[in-house]
Design an enzyme around this catalytic site. Structure first.
Site, mmCIF file in Angstrom:
data_model
loop_
_atom_site.group_PDB
_atom_site.id
_atom_site.type_symbol
_atom_site.label_atom_id
_atom_site.label_comp_id
_atom_site.label_asym_id
_atom_site.label_seq_id
_atom_site.Cartn_x
_atom_site.Cartn_y
_atom_site.Cartn_z
ATOM 1 N N LYS A 7 -1.810 -1.510 2.249
ATOM 2 C CA LYS A 7 -1.505 -2.433 1.227
ATOM 3 C C LYS A 7 -0.841 -3.621 1.811
ATOM 4 O O LYS A 7 -0.880 -4.548 1.413
ATOM 5 C CB LYS A 7 -1.170 -1.612 0.157
ATOM 6 C CG LYS A 7 -2.191 -0.799 -0.385
ATOM 7 C CD LYS A 7 -3.467 -1.493 -0.807
ATOM 8 C CE LYS A 7 -4.404 -0.603 -1.649
ATOM 9 N NZ LYS A 7 -5.737 -1.292 -2.045
ATOM 10 N N ASP B 124 -22.301 -0.027 0.613
ATOM 11 C CA ASP B 124 -21.118 0.439 1.461
ATOM 12 C C ASP B 124 -20.250 -0.546 2.026
ATOM 13 O O ASP B 124 -20.649 -1.074 2.941
ATOM 14 C CB ASP B 124 -21.773 1.510 2.366
ATOM 15 C CG ASP B 124 -20.582 2.278 3.115
ATOM 16 O OD1 ASP B 124 -19.286 1.944 3.059
ATOM 17 O OD2 ASP B 124 -21.032 3.141 4.013
ATOM 18 N N SER C 161 -1.334 -3.107 -3.637
ATOM 19 C CA SER C 161 -0.275 -2.153 -4.279
ATOM 20 C C SER C 161 1.230 -2.384 -4.092
ATOM 21 O O SER C 161 1.456 -2.981 -3.029
ATOM 22 C CB SER C 161 -0.497 -0.647 -3.651
ATOM 23 O OG SER C 161 0.263 0.117 -3.934
ATOM 24 N N TYR D 122 -1.525 4.562 3.475
ATOM 25 C CA TYR D 122 -1.829 3.838 2.439
ATOM 26 C C TYR D 122 -0.859 2.390 2.228
ATOM 27 O O TYR D 122 -1.185 1.523 1.888
ATOM 28 C CB TYR D 122 -1.677 4.557 0.998
ATOM 29 C CG TYR D 122 -2.178 4.008 -0.190
ATOM 30 C CD1 TYR D 122 -3.309 3.759 -0.503
ATOM 31 C CD2 TYR D 122 -1.083 3.571 -1.106
ATOM 32 C CE1 TYR D 122 -3.767 3.018 -1.729
ATOM 33 C CE2 TYR D 122 -1.594 3.014 -2.245
ATOM 34 C CZ TYR D 122 -2.964 2.623 -2.540
ATOM 35 O OH TYR D 122 -3.358 1.942 -3.541
#
Length: 251
Positions: free
Chosen positions: A159, A62, A142, A155
């Site tokens: 990134k 994890d 990304s 998000y």
């Protein structure tokens, strides 16, 4: 100029999606690969020959739990009896929603998984990579890191943080022989999103919006990652490599 890197590469989120393709391409290139994932499963290696499949192993981990990450890395050197020469920080999540009402708990979860856990894995890997003398960290960011995308505040922020972390680690760890490169994909078709990517409206949008004519395949990210590990020299570091078919720069 140092030779190609030889040893074991740790890939987080290495059982499915882009992480699986990266793991397979690294094994195909001759590197040994420890695939970390919560499931502890190996990626589907049906396309590899017997020798390449033998260079893959899986560990349950994890990445948001420090003890789990430390235990996984402690087990890696004994897997193949080789030094750890690389880390691919691929694991991540994508939660979205309107910025005005996006739950802060969800924002924290995305930042924890995509950014803080990436730094954690890099910190745990650091002594192993320093010992190798010539090592590489590949972070999977990304192209959203430079865009304003509706409903993607968490998000995009996470990134962008990946790019910033990559630059900082590259500068700090260069003297230890550790390179850090950030790969920033655009739309990538994987086993996890293939049905969605080929849905009529999205497929038509991507074909029109991406200059190269549509999304890439996850193997494209895998091959780029493997290529970075095969490049001799240490001068490529701290950079973000955009692989988005030109979408992020197209008007």
């Amino acid at each position: 100029m140092p030779e190609f890197k030889q040893g074991t590469v740790v890939v987080t989120g290495g059982s499915r999606g882009i992480g699986a393709s990266i793991s397979l391409e690294l094994a195909r290139a001759g590197l040994h690969v420890a695939c970390l994932s919560r499931s502890g499963e190996l990626p589907d290696a049906g396309g590899l020959d017997t020798a390449a499949r033998a260079r893959l192993t899986a560990l349950r981990c994890d990445i948001t739990d420090a003890a789990s990450v430390q235990a996984a890395f402690a087990a890696v050197p004994a897997l193949f009896g080789l030094q750890v020469v690389g880390l691919v920080n691929n694991a991540g999540i994508h939660l979205q929603g309107p910025s005005a009402s996006f739950p802060i708990a969800d924002f924290d979860r995305v930042m924890q998984t995509n950014a803080a856990s990436l730094l954690l894995a890099s910190q745990v890997a650091y002594p192993y990579l320093r010992e190798a003398g010539s090592a590489l960290i590949v972070n999977i960011g990304s192209f959203y890191d430079k865009l304003g995308v509706r409903g993607n505040v968490a998000y995009c922020a996470s990134k962008a943080a990946v790019g910033a972390i990559s630059r900082c680690l590259a500068v700090e760890w260069a003297r230890d022989g550790i390179q850090v490169v950030n790969i920033a994909p655009g739309y990538i078709e994987t086993d996890l999103n293939r049905e969605e990517m080929n849905e009529g409206a999205l497929q038509a949008f991507l074909k029109k919006r991406i200059p190269t004519g549509g999304p890439a395949q996850s193997a494209d990210i895998g091959r780029l990652s493997a290529m970075l590990f095969r490049l001799p020299g240490r001068f490529l570091t701290g950079e973000t490599i955009y692989i988005d078919g030109g979408q992020g720069m197209a008007l």
